[in-house]
Motif scaffolding. Structure first.
Motif, PDB file in Angstrom:
ATOM      1  N   PHE A  15      17.834 -51.596 114.971  1.00 12.35           N
ATOM      2  CA  PHE A  15      16.993 -52.825 114.722  1.00 12.35           C
ATOM      3  C   PHE A  15      18.376 -53.729 114.518  1.00 12.35           C
ATOM      4  N   GLU A  16      19.697 -53.289 114.371  1.00  6.96           N
ATOM      5  CA  GLU A  16      20.584 -53.744 114.294  1.00  6.96           C
ATOM      6  C   GLU A  16      20.853 -54.894 115.566  1.00  6.96           C
ATOM      7  N   THR A  38      21.478 -56.283 110.195  1.00  5.84           N
ATOM      8  CA  THR A  38      20.183 -55.602 110.397  1.00  5.84           C
ATOM      9  C   THR A  38      19.278 -56.552 109.578  1.00  5.84           C
ATOM     10  N   ASP A  39      18.104 -57.161 110.249  1.00  7.98           N
ATOM     11  CA  ASP A  39      17.043 -58.015 109.567  1.00  7.98           C
ATOM     12  C   ASP A  39      16.173 -57.183 108.826  1.00  7.98           C
ATOM     13  N   GLY A  79      18.388 -55.297 103.478  1.00 10.26           N
ATOM     14  CA  GLY A  79      19.019 -55.259 104.769  1.00 10.26           C
ATOM     15  C   GLY A  79      20.568 -54.525 104.742  1.00 10.26           C
ATOM     16  N   ASN A  80      21.266 -54.559 105.708  1.00  7.40           N
ATOM     17  CA  ASN A  80      22.499 -54.081 105.794  1.00  7.40           C
ATOM     18  C   ASN A  80      23.473 -54.672 106.862  1.00  7.40           C
ATOM     19  N   CYS A  81      24.740 -54.729 106.288  1.00  7.63           N
ATOM     20  CA  CYS A  81      25.621 -54.988 107.526  1.00  7.63           C
ATOM     21  C   CYS A  81      26.720 -53.989 107.815  1.00  7.63           C
ATOM     22  N   HIS A  82      27.214 -53.681 108.918  1.00  5.58           N
ATOM     23  CA  HIS A  82      28.248 -52.674 108.955  1.00  5.58           C
ATOM     24  C   HIS A  82      29.438 -53.035 109.844  1.00  5.58           C
ATOM     25  N   ILE A  83      30.304 -52.480 109.901  1.00  8.98           N
ATOM     26  CA  ILE A  83      31.645 -52.647 110.607  1.00  8.98           C
ATOM     27  C   ILE A  83      31.851 -51.145 111.215  1.00  8.98           C
ATOM     28  N   LEU A 124      17.988 -61.061 105.578  1.00 11.93           N
ATOM     29  CA  LEU A 124      17.198 -62.008 106.440  1.00 11.93           C
ATOM     30  C   LEU A 124      18.332 -62.867 107.666  1.00 11.93           C
ATOM     31  N   PHE A 125      18.018 -62.837 108.954  1.00 10.41           N
ATOM     32  CA  PHE A 125      18.577 -63.884 109.735  1.00 10.41           C
ATOM     33  C   PHE A 125      17.969 -65.517 109.365  1.00 10.41           C
ATOM     34  N   MET A 126      18.934 -66.440 109.220  1.00 10.19           N
ATOM     35  CA  MET A 126      18.293 -67.661 108.636  1.00 10.19           C
ATOM     36  C   MET A 126      17.906 -68.587 110.235  1.00 10.19           C
ATOM     37  N   HIS A 127      17.296 -68.017 111.068  1.00 10.57           N
ATOM     38  CA  HIS A 127      17.079 -68.529 112.217  1.00 10.57           C
ATOM     39  C   HIS A 127      16.218 -69.900 111.908  1.00 10.57           C
ATOM     40  N   PRO A 128      16.604 -71.026 112.419  1.00  9.23           N
ATOM     41  CA  PRO A 128      16.060 -72.373 111.965  1.00  9.23           C
ATOM     42  C   PRO A 128      14.643 -72.161 112.797  1.00  9.23           C
TER      43      PRO A 128
END
Length: 399
Positions: free
Chosen positions: A234-235, A305-306, A330-334, A395-399
């Motif tokens: 989902f990332e 990831t949303d 959600g999460n972020c990763h490097i 959450l992605f802040m898609h306009p």
């Protein structure tokens, strides 16, 4: 797993493999099916379906925990770095690969010298380079998944039944037509990627309780995601210019890697490289992995990831699932180590080693995903000087 679940899982994996390639797997294609012994039922189902397509399935069982202990504990440099006759030719002809991860132990190499594992990774890099090149030319594709085991459930602190339910839900195997669901998720992700790729970004700024990190996307980059390479996936991610990474990153998720358990990883970057690394558990292994090669101390991937996509809501003791964690935030990763050349906006077949180096695509035998699931914000600092929020609290802040 019941026969119906095995069939659904296999169909999802074949959809993923087709999606990961420029053209679907077809008659006469060679497809490697690598699996741990407990995943035999799913391997058999895939074998059957690949035969129905007219492809050539090539099953290979990976080393057992006892074999791995012997291999890294007793193997000489010559044995660990050994390439069987015909192996290079095999990879030069391979069209697809499906890996079924079903470990019987996650910590059996805890007492093994990590440098032996790094030596093996370096010895196999020529084959990775061959497959990367074939992937760029549209001649190869890969995907992977997990098959639930008692060990995975135990390390995640779940019953086997609860663990299986997470796998089924995450892959939409509880639905009558999971492939249709995956296709709809892919279409939603494509819209988000188009938005992200439309932004003229100079840097991304990630802030969380343990993170204050700047990522430079670099020239000729695009966001990727739901490419079929992982199930579930989902990332959305990008392979940045490693030279523009500055600041600190904290991985609150436990990581099981090469028979070792690592937790509480804290990395400090300066000039694009890790200059300080600590871990609450497994710090020696962390340092050994970062010493794999020159590129192991650099960032090859940045991912978000949303939580609206992912149904994963607990720790799974497996990076494939944990890097796609939805949960509350959600999460972020490097990933420290190798970059994904697919993130290049141009013709991949023209992207040689020197071009990759010039653009800041990192090269390494290592690729290690480190995950943060804390509440966070991610801002895009545009070349125009404007600062916009692209991600907040899962959450992605898609306009």
């Amino acid at each position: 797993m019941s026969t119906s679940l095995l069939n659904r899982y296999a169909e999802v994996l074949l959809w993923a493999l087709d999606t990961a390639r420029k053209t679907p797997i077809s008659k006469e294609d060679m497809v490697l099916v690598r699996y741990h012994a407990p995943a035999l039922p799913l391997a058999e189902t895939l074998f059957d379906k690949l035969l129905e397509r007219g492809a050539h399935p090539i099953p290979r069982v990976v080393l057992s925990p006892a074999m791995e202990e012997s291999f890294y504990g007793k193997g000489s440099d010559a044995q660990i770095g050994f390439h069987a006759p015909g192996e290079k030719e095999f990879f030069l002809s391979l069209n697809g690969s499906i890996t079924l991860h079903a470990p019987e132990s996650l910590t059996h190499l805890a007492k093994t010298d990590p440098s032996r594992i790094a030596y093996f990774a370096r010895s196999r890099k020529p084959f990775k380079d061959i497959l990367d090149e074939r992937d760029a030319r549209g001649q190869f594709g890969w995907t992977l998944c997990i098959y639930p085991t008692e060990e995975l459930a135990r390390q995640a602190g779940l019953t086997l039944e609860a663990y299986e339910k997470q796998v089924f839900n995450a892959c939409f195997l509880d639905m009558e037509n999971p492939v249709e669901k995956w296709q709809s998720i892919l279409e939603k992700a494509d819209r988000l990627k188009s938005w992200l790729n439309s932004l003229d970004v100079q840097k991304f700024h990630i802030e969380a309780k343990g993170c204050d990190l700047l990522i430079t996307p670099g020239d000729q980059r695009k966001w990727l995601g739901l490419s079929g390479h992982n199930i579930p996936s989902f990332e959305l991610f990008i392979s940045p210019d490693w030279r523009g990474v500055e600041g600190t990153f904290y991985a609150d998720q436990i990581s099981f890697r090469s028979g070792h358990k690592v937790s509480g990883v804290r990395l400090e970057f300066a000039g694009g490289e890790v200059v300080r690394a600590r871990a609450d558990e497994g710090e020696k292994f962390l340092h050994q992995q970062l010493a794999t090669d020159t590129g192991a101390r650099r960032v090859g991937e940045f991912s978000l990831t949303d939580k609206r996509f992912s149904r994963i809501n607990c720790f799974m003791a497996n990076t494939l699932f944990d890097e796609n964690y939805g949960g509350e935030w959600g999460n972020c990763h490097i990933a420290v180590g190798s970059a994904y050349a697919d993130s290049f906006t141009g013709d991949l077949s023209t992207l040689g080693p020197e071009e990759k180096k010039a653009l800041g695509f990192n090269d390494s035998a290592l690729h290690w995903d480190l995950v943060n699931t804390q509440p966070k914000t991610v801002d895009a600092l545009l070349h125009s000087g404007k600062r916009i929020r692209i991600y907040e609290n899962g959450l992605f802040m898609h306009p």
